[in-house]
Each structure stands twice: as C-alpha cells, then as structure tokens.
Design an enzyme around this catalytic site. Structure first.
Site, PDB file in Angstrom:
ATOM      1  N   ASP A  14       1.999  -3.000  -9.435  1.00 16.67           N
ATOM      2  CA  ASP A  14       1.087  -2.063  -8.788  1.00 16.67           C
ATOM      3  C   ASP A  14       1.201  -0.727  -9.510  1.00 16.67           C
ATOM      4  O   ASP A  14       2.283  -0.149  -9.593  1.00 16.67           O
ATOM      5  CB  ASP A  14       1.469  -1.910  -7.309  1.00 16.67           C
ATOM      6  CG  ASP A  14       0.557  -0.949  -6.559  1.00 16.67           C
ATOM      7  OD1 ASP A  14      -0.525  -0.637  -7.079  1.00 16.67           O
ATOM      8  OD2 ASP A  14       0.935  -0.511  -5.463  1.00 16.67           O
ATOM      9  N   ASP A  16      -0.316   3.030  -9.467  1.00 14.56           N
ATOM     10  CA  ASP A  16      -1.066   3.958  -8.643  1.00 14.56           C
ATOM     11  C   ASP A  16      -0.889   5.361  -9.185  1.00 14.56           C
ATOM     12  O   ASP A  16       0.217   5.753  -9.568  1.00 14.56           O
ATOM     13  CB  ASP A  16      -0.570   3.889  -7.194  1.00 14.56           C
ATOM     14  CG  ASP A  16      -1.521   4.558  -6.220  1.00 14.56           C
ATOM     15  OD1 ASP A  16      -1.739   5.775  -6.360  1.00 14.56           O
ATOM     16  OD2 ASP A  16      -2.027   3.883  -5.314  1.00 14.56           O
ATOM     17  N   ASP A 226       4.878   0.962  -9.497  1.00 13.24           N
ATOM     18  CA  ASP A 226       5.483   1.037  -8.171  1.00 13.24           C
ATOM     19  C   ASP A 226       6.577  -0.027  -8.130  1.00 13.24           C
ATOM     20  O   ASP A 226       6.311  -1.212  -7.890  1.00 13.24           O
ATOM     21  CB  ASP A 226       4.420   0.786  -7.097  1.00 13.24           C
ATOM     22  CG  ASP A 226       4.935   1.077  -5.691  1.00 13.24           C
ATOM     23  OD1 ASP A 226       6.167   1.108  -5.499  1.00 13.24           O
ATOM     24  OD2 ASP A 226       4.104   1.287  -4.794  1.00 13.24           O
TER      25      ASP A 226
END
Length: 327
Positions: A14, A16, A226
């Site tokens: 992930d 972000d 992440d």
C-alpha cells in the site's frame, strides 16, 4: 467453520501520499504525481528488479484516494507468514541496512613494529553489477560525488541536511580529500575505479562521507510503503471497481504499461458522473484539473457534477453554505 484455515494471501503493498515527507504542503495532484514515483520505484527497481517477479504476477491498482495498491500473486510468496513478509518490507524500505556489509573492510598492508604485526584495513566499495542494495549504494556514491562537486559549504548544508551537525573544517577536509588533484587524478576519480575508500587522509573525513551515504542516499533509494499492510496476512484491501468514499473516484486496476500515462483525475473519474453543473459551496480556494478541465473558485460556485462529487467527498465543498466552514 471449525474446518476453515488460512491457506495463503497475495503479497500486498500500500503506497499512500500520507507517508511522503512534506505531503501536507502538497496539492492533491502534486501528491498523486509524487506517489507515482514511489510506485514506479517499487515496481521497477524492487519487485521486477531485485526480487525478480514476473510482470504477469503483478496487479497495480489505483486506490481511489491518494495512492496505489500493488498485489503480487505468486505461489512462491502466497504462503509466507507475517515475519517473512516483514523481511521483504525491511529490504524495500532499507530498514537497518548494515553498511559494514555493504562496505566491508579488507587488509591491504601488514607492518611489523617492535615485534608486533599491525595491519592496515580499508573499506571496499561494491563492484559494478553487485546487485541489490550494494549496487544502489555504489550508484549513490557516484551521485553524491557529483552533487557535492561544485557546491560551497553553505549550499551543501542546505542541500544535505545531515551536514548540519558538523563543522566547516571537517566538511572542508572531506571535500579536499575528494576533489583536490593528486597528480592527474582526484580522490573522487579513483574511488569507483579502485573500489576502495582510500582517498581520505583522516578517518573522520571517511566517517562523514559514510554518514552522508547512510542519511542522504538510502532515503533516495528506499520506497515509501505502508509497512504494516504488507506484513499483515489478513488485511482487507479496497475492491477494484468500487468507489472510494472520500473522493468518489474509482478503484482502477491496471497493467504496468498503463501506469506511466495513468491520470487519476481523468482516468479514475466514474463515467456515470456527468458534466452537468451543480452549485456548491467551496470551503476554500480550489484550483484543480479534472477530465482536462481546470476548475477554480471559492465560496458559492457552479462546478461539473464529477468535480462536485470529488470535492464533497474530500470535504472541500458542501451542497449548501456553511457559516463556519472550518469545522
């Protein structure tokens, strides 16, 4: 239910924009552009590069918000447990990279003094083609040498924050050893040719250069992911094709070749959103381009339906005037 058991999971990353330093000072489209750099680094340098996955095993998904999800569907990793996935995370993030492993020492000379053998040791630089973090750090040395070559000390301090804690004299000594000619060649010319740190006349100068590699170069090659998401073998990830509740944008799966030209503010805007104008109250000045149309304004404005959905989802707009718009 008692017969159910965990049988495997994709390796998921992930990315972000929240994790990028300075993201709070960026506009939405600036964050999207910056996080794409991290995605390309993860996919090309680490997953397809260092780790050797095939592009057919990767599924790249725009999250609908401020980043991307990368799914690695490969039976070689599907059964990995959390601690094993954590090791992959540490590699990609450059966590606790051991510089004594990257730059090992070797003995280059023996000297006998009063019956005692003293040996001279020097740090080695990984050769070309070393691969992995060793290759990255070799590239980093070349970059750092060129970056510092024409800058004075105040500019260096501005460009390389790690130098803030060191005196001008120490920095000047390191620079002299790197760039002052000794015959026809300078110390920096010889570093990557001889693959050893033998140009420094004082260990403190060498330690300063190694410190720059640790604090300025590793962050340039690591990937901002992440980390808990990848280590979690039971993590639920947003479903491709669904809509993100905080942006109204679509969660879009794509191939690697689609990533370079992908523009979330055009390609992830659902087709069901029309160009029909809707009156909204913009909480603050807005300047954004969606579907190729620049949308600007503040206060009560009319914007296309697709922009209204996006701005309301991000709480930058409401359908009615709010007297205290900051709450």
């Amino acid at each position: 239910m008692e017969e159910k058991k965990w049988i495997g999971a994709d390796l998921i990353f992930d990315l972000d924009a929240d994790h990028i330093p300075g993201a709070d000072q960026m506009s939405y489209d600036e964050m999207l552009a910056r996080i794409k750099i991290e995605v390309l680094r993860l996919v090309d340098d680490f997953l397809l590069g260092d780790l050797g996955f095939d592009v057919s095993h990767l599924k790249i998904v725009f999250s609908g918000g401020r980043g991307y999800h990368i799914h690695v569907h490969d039976e070689r990793v599907s059964s990995l447990k959390s601690h094993e996935r954590r090791e992959i995370v540490d590699y990609i993030a450059g966590n606790n990279l051991n510089l004594d492993w990257v730059f090992p020492t070797k003995t280059v000379n023996y000297k006998e003094i009063k019956g005692r053998i003293q040996e001279s040791r020097v740090r080695c630089i990984p050769p070309k083609g070393a691969g992995g973090w060793k290759e990255k750090m070799r590239i980093g040395i070349a970059w750092l040498i060129e970056e510092m070559r024409s800058l004075d000390i105040p500019d260096l301090r501005s460009r390389l924050p790690y130098l803030a804690g060191y005196s001008d004299a120490l920095i000047a000594g390191m620079l002299k050893d790197l760039y002052e000619k000794r015959g026809e060649r300078s110390g920096s010319d010889m570093l990557l040719e001889k693959n050893i740190f033998d140009c420094f006349t004082n260990k403190r100068y060498e330690d300063l250069f190694i410190g720059l590699l640790e604090h300025e170069i590793i962050p340039r090659f690591r990937c901002e992911i992440d980390e808990p998401v990848t280590a979690d073998i039971k993590r639920l990830i947003r479903l491709p094709g669904s809509l993100h509740g905080k942006s109204g944008l679509k969660v879009v799966p794509m191939e690697r070749d689609d990533l370079d030209g992908f523009n979330p503010l055009s390609d992830a805007v659902p087709e069901m959103y029309t160009d029909k104008e809707i009156e909204v109250y913009l909480r603050r000045n807005v300047d954004i381009t969606m579907r190729g149309k620049r949308i600007t304004g503040e206060g009560i404005c009319k914007v296309p339906e697709y922009a209204a959905m996006f701005l309301i989802g991000r709480r930058e707009a409401t359908l009615e005037f709010v007297e205290n718009s900051e709450q």
